[in-house]
Design a protein around this motif. Structure first.
Motif, PDB file in Angstrom:
ATOM      1  N   THR A 124     -24.237 -16.328 -56.842  1.00 55.59           N
ATOM      2  CA  THR A 124     -25.360 -16.005 -55.956  1.00 55.59           C
ATOM      3  C   THR A 124     -24.869 -15.375 -54.654  1.00 55.59           C
ATOM      4  O   THR A 124     -25.410 -14.354 -54.198  1.00 55.59           O
ATOM      5  N   ASP A 125     -23.849 -15.972 -54.063  1.00 53.81           N
ATOM      6  CA  ASP A 125     -23.306 -15.437 -52.809  1.00 53.81           C
ATOM      7  C   ASP A 125     -22.700 -14.053 -53.002  1.00 53.81           C
ATOM      8  O   ASP A 125     -22.823 -13.171 -52.144  1.00 53.81           O
ATOM      9  N   GLY A 126     -22.023 -13.859 -54.137  1.00 49.20           N
ATOM     10  CA  GLY A 126     -21.376 -12.570 -54.397  1.00 49.20           C
ATOM     11  C   GLY A 126     -22.292 -11.548 -55.030  1.00 49.20           C
ATOM     12  O   GLY A 126     -21.860 -10.403 -55.273  1.00 49.20           O
ATOM     13  N   GLN A 127     -23.539 -11.940 -55.339  1.00 49.94           N
ATOM     14  CA  GLN A 127     -24.522 -11.041 -55.962  1.00 49.94           C
ATOM     15  C   GLN A 127     -23.949 -10.396 -57.233  1.00 49.94           C
ATOM     16  O   GLN A 127     -24.021  -9.194 -57.442  1.00 49.94           O
ATOM     17  N   ILE A 128     -23.353 -11.234 -58.067  1.00 51.65           N
ATOM     18  CA  ILE A 128     -22.745 -10.750 -59.311  1.00 51.65           C
ATOM     19  C   ILE A 128     -23.752 -10.056 -60.228  1.00 51.65           C
ATOM     20  O   ILE A 128     -23.437  -8.998 -60.807  1.00 51.65           O
ATOM     21  N   PRO A 129     -24.981 -10.583 -60.405  1.00 52.75           N
ATOM     22  CA  PRO A 129     -25.936  -9.860 -61.289  1.00 52.75           C
ATOM     23  C   PRO A 129     -26.194  -8.424 -60.833  1.00 52.75           C
ATOM     24  O   PRO A 129     -26.246  -7.501 -61.663  1.00 52.75           O
ATOM     25  N   LYS A 130     -26.324  -8.212 -59.527  1.00 54.78           N
ATOM     26  CA  LYS A 130     -26.566  -6.857 -59.026  1.00 54.78           C
ATOM     27  C   LYS A 130     -25.339  -5.970 -59.241  1.00 54.78           C
ATOM     28  O   LYS A 130     -25.467  -4.773 -59.515  1.00 54.78           O
ATOM     29  N   ILE A 131     -24.153  -6.565 -59.095  1.00 51.97           N
ATOM     30  CA  ILE A 131     -22.926  -5.801 -59.324  1.00 51.97           C
ATOM     31  C   ILE A 131     -22.850  -5.346 -60.779  1.00 51.97           C
ATOM     32  O   ILE A 131     -22.492  -4.193 -61.074  1.00 51.97           O
ATOM     33  N   PHE A 132     -23.202  -6.242 -61.726  1.00 50.47           N
ATOM     34  CA  PHE A 132     -23.184  -5.872 -63.138  1.00 50.47           C
ATOM     35  C   PHE A 132     -24.224  -4.780 -63.445  1.00 50.47           C
ATOM     36  O   PHE A 132     -23.965  -3.869 -64.249  1.00 50.47           O
ATOM     37  N   GLU A 133     -25.384  -4.894 -62.816  1.00 57.00           N
ATOM     38  CA  GLU A 133     -26.397  -3.848 -63.011  1.00 57.00           C
ATOM     39  C   GLU A 133     -25.902  -2.513 -62.482  1.00 57.00           C
ATOM     40  O   GLU A 133     -26.163  -1.455 -63.072  1.00 57.00           O
ATOM     41  N   ARG A 134     -25.173  -2.556 -61.375  1.00 57.14           N
ATOM     42  CA  ARG A 134     -24.613  -1.327 -60.817  1.00 57.14           C
ATOM     43  C   ARG A 134     -23.549  -0.736 -61.736  1.00 57.14           C
ATOM     44  O   ARG A 134     -23.486   0.482 -61.927  1.00 57.14           O
ATOM     45  N   TYR A 135     -22.712  -1.603 -62.302  1.00 55.45           N
ATOM     46  CA  TYR A 135     -21.722  -1.143 -63.280  1.00 55.45           C
ATOM     47  C   TYR A 135     -22.405  -0.441 -64.467  1.00 55.45           C
ATOM     48  O   TYR A 135     -21.957   0.621 -64.934  1.00 55.45           O
ATOM     49  N   GLN A 137     -25.276   0.998 -64.585  1.00 55.45           N
ATOM     50  CA  GLN A 137     -25.833   2.281 -64.170  1.00 55.45           C
ATOM     51  C   GLN A 137     -24.743   3.335 -64.042  1.00 55.45           C
ATOM     52  O   GLN A 137     -24.944   4.506 -64.409  1.00 55.45           O
ATOM     53  N   MET A 138     -23.545   2.929 -63.544  1.00 54.02           N
ATOM     54  CA  MET A 138     -22.438   3.880 -63.379  1.00 54.02           C
ATOM     55  C   MET A 138     -21.950   4.390 -64.726  1.00 54.02           C
ATOM     56  O   MET A 138     -21.633   5.574 -64.879  1.00 54.02           O
ATOM     57  N   PHE A 139     -21.880   3.497 -65.747  1.00 57.40           N
ATOM     58  CA  PHE A 139     -21.307   3.892 -67.036  1.00 57.40           C
ATOM     59  C   PHE A 139     -22.341   4.528 -67.981  1.00 57.40           C
ATOM     60  O   PHE A 139     -21.978   5.379 -68.794  1.00 57.40           O
ATOM     61  N   TYR A 140     -23.600   4.099 -67.890  1.00 58.15           N
ATOM     62  CA  TYR A 140     -24.593   4.558 -68.858  1.00 58.15           C
ATOM     63  C   TYR A 140     -25.647   5.486 -68.250  1.00 58.15           C
ATOM     64  O   TYR A 140     -26.475   6.041 -68.967  1.00 58.15           O
ATOM     65  N   GLY A 141     -25.650   5.638 -66.935  1.00 56.53           N
ATOM     66  CA  GLY A 141     -26.514   6.623 -66.306  1.00 56.53           C
ATOM     67  C   GLY A 141     -27.943   6.187 -66.060  1.00 56.53           C
ATOM     68  O   GLY A 141     -28.734   6.976 -65.552  1.00 56.53           O
ATOM     69  N   HIS A 142     -28.312   4.963 -66.436  1.00 59.91           N
ATOM     70  CA  HIS A 142     -29.655   4.473 -66.141  1.00 59.91           C
ATOM     71  C   HIS A 142     -29.586   2.974 -65.841  1.00 59.91           C
ATOM     72  O   HIS A 142     -28.629   2.290 -66.213  1.00 59.91           O
ATOM     73  N   GLU A 143     -30.613   2.495 -65.181  1.00 58.96           N
ATOM     74  CA  GLU A 143     -30.630   1.104 -64.752  1.00 58.96           C
ATOM     75  C   GLU A 143     -31.102   0.183 -65.879  1.00 58.96           C
ATOM     76  O   GLU A 143     -31.885   0.577 -66.725  1.00 58.96           O
ATOM     77  N   MET A 144     -30.581  -1.066 -65.851  1.00 57.35           N
ATOM     78  CA  MET A 144     -31.034  -2.093 -66.789  1.00 57.35           C
ATOM     79  C   MET A 144     -30.875  -3.450 -66.130  1.00 57.35           C
ATOM     80  O   MET A 144     -29.830  -3.760 -65.552  1.00 57.35           O
ATOM     81  N   SER A 145     -31.912  -4.250 -66.202  1.00 60.41           N
ATOM     82  CA  SER A 145     -31.859  -5.605 -65.668  1.00 60.41           C
ATOM     83  C   SER A 145     -31.174  -6.530 -66.677  1.00 60.41           C
ATOM     84  O   SER A 145     -31.489  -6.496 -67.874  1.00 60.41           O
ATOM     85  N   ASN A 146     -30.229  -7.319 -66.186  1.00 58.20           N
ATOM     86  CA  ASN A 146     -29.491  -8.275 -67.022  1.00 58.20           C
ATOM     87  C   ASN A 146     -28.816  -7.591 -68.210  1.00 58.20           C
ATOM     88  O   ASN A 146     -29.155  -7.847 -69.377  1.00 58.20           O
ATOM     89  N   PRO A 147     -27.875  -6.696 -67.963  1.00 61.23           N
ATOM     90  CA  PRO A 147     -27.192  -5.995 -69.067  1.00 61.23           C
ATOM     91  C   PRO A 147     -26.292  -6.940 -69.872  1.00 61.23           C
ATOM     92  O   PRO A 147     -25.248  -7.392 -69.401  1.00 61.23           O
ATOM     93  N   ARG A 148     -26.696  -7.223 -71.104  1.00 58.89           N
ATOM     94  CA  ARG A 148     -25.952  -8.180 -71.914  1.00 58.89           C
ATOM     95  C   ARG A 148     -24.587  -7.664 -72.327  1.00 58.89           C
ATOM     96  O   ARG A 148     -23.675  -8.443 -72.585  1.00 58.89           O
ATOM     97  N   ILE A 149     -24.456  -6.354 -72.419  1.00 65.55           N
ATOM     98  CA  ILE A 149     -23.169  -5.793 -72.837  1.00 65.55           C
ATOM     99  C   ILE A 149     -22.062  -6.105 -71.829  1.00 65.55           C
ATOM    100  O   ILE A 149     -20.876  -6.079 -72.152  1.00 65.55           O
ATOM    101  N   ILE A 150     -22.446  -6.441 -70.609  1.00 62.66           N
ATOM    102  CA  ILE A 150     -21.472  -6.861 -69.593  1.00 62.66           C
ATOM    103  C   ILE A 150     -21.498  -8.376 -69.413  1.00 62.66           C
ATOM    104  O   ILE A 150     -20.440  -9.013 -69.289  1.00 62.66           O
ATOM    105  N   ASN A 151     -22.684  -8.974 -69.430  1.00 65.70           N
ATOM    106  CA  ASN A 151     -22.801 -10.405 -69.179  1.00 65.70           C
ATOM    107  C   ASN A 151     -22.122 -11.252 -70.248  1.00 65.70           C
ATOM    108  O   ASN A 151     -21.459 -12.254 -69.940  1.00 65.70           O
ATOM    109  N   ILE A 152     -22.264 -10.876 -71.524  1.00 61.93           N
ATOM    110  CA  ILE A 152     -21.692 -11.675 -72.605  1.00 61.93           C
ATOM    111  C   ILE A 152     -20.160 -11.675 -72.564  1.00 61.93           C
ATOM    112  O   ILE A 152     -19.533 -12.745 -72.599  1.00 61.93           O
TER     113      ILE A 152
END
Length: 211
Positions: A124-135, A137-152
């Protein structure tokens, strides 16, 4: 003249005993006959007045004094600790098996909840979910909430990292190397032992001065 090598331990634990022998607190190296005689020498009598646990400090000077009284022609050489902390219990613990398992389960539950809370607080302090969403977006070119391909993969890696850190899995150590937890526990135990030795030594000196 013969040399008797004494290696006192840092800490010793006794149960149901009435006296402290040299063999309880130190290793002895000498000829077989002399070593057997020295090991059976009594250092201190244990007073049992109903207390479940007592703590004593045996100094190397106590050992030297007892050995030289019985073997005046021998030289005692210390190759170990200067003081030994002896913890004596009147008897062994009679906790039932189910009670021990209950204690283990309670400690495990507390550790699990505490670890989970710490991890979630960090995320929560490091805002990890937002960082993963940013990742994503950088690799796939569009936004996605809770990207499982990174979270899992991250969750699997986190679990593997915890296992490697604690160096235990299903009751077995993964490697023979001590973990940071092992090192910290050893340092903590050494600090406690040294503190108890200092406290008991000061108390004994004060009682001696009062006498």
């Amino acid at each position: 003249m013969m040399d008797i090598y004494i290696k006192p331990k840092k800490k010793a634990t006794l149960a149901g005993r009435r006296e402290i022998l040299i063999s309880d607190v130190a290793d002895v190296v000498a000829t077989d006959k002399v070593a057997a005689s020295v090991k059976n020498l009594r250092l201190q009598k244990i007073e049992t007045d109903g207390e479940q646990k007592k703590t004593y400090v045996i100094s190397i000077t106590d050992i030297i004094r007892v050995v030289t009284n019985h073997h005046p022609n021998c030289t005692v050489v210390n190759v170990g600790e200067m003081d030994t902390l002896v913890q004596h219990a009147v008897g062994k613990s009679h906790d039932r098996r189910w009670l021990k398992w209950l204690k283990v389960a309670f400690v495990a539950l507390v550790l699990m909840i505490g670890s989970a809370t710490a991890i979630m607080s960090f995320h929560t302090d490091g805002q990890i979910p937002k960082i993963f969403e940013r990742y994503y977006q950088m690799f796939y070119g569009h936004e996605m909430s809770n990207p499982r391909i990174i979270n899992i993969p991250y969750s699997i890696g986190l679990a593997v990292g915890i296992l490697v850190f604690y160096n235990h899995f299903l009751g077995r150590k993964l490697t023979d190397d001590p973990t940071p937890i092992d090192v910290e526990v050893e340092l903590y135990d050494n600090d406690i032992t040294e503190a108890l030795v200092d406290m008991i030594s000061r108390k004994n000196e004060a009682n001696h001065d009062n006498d």
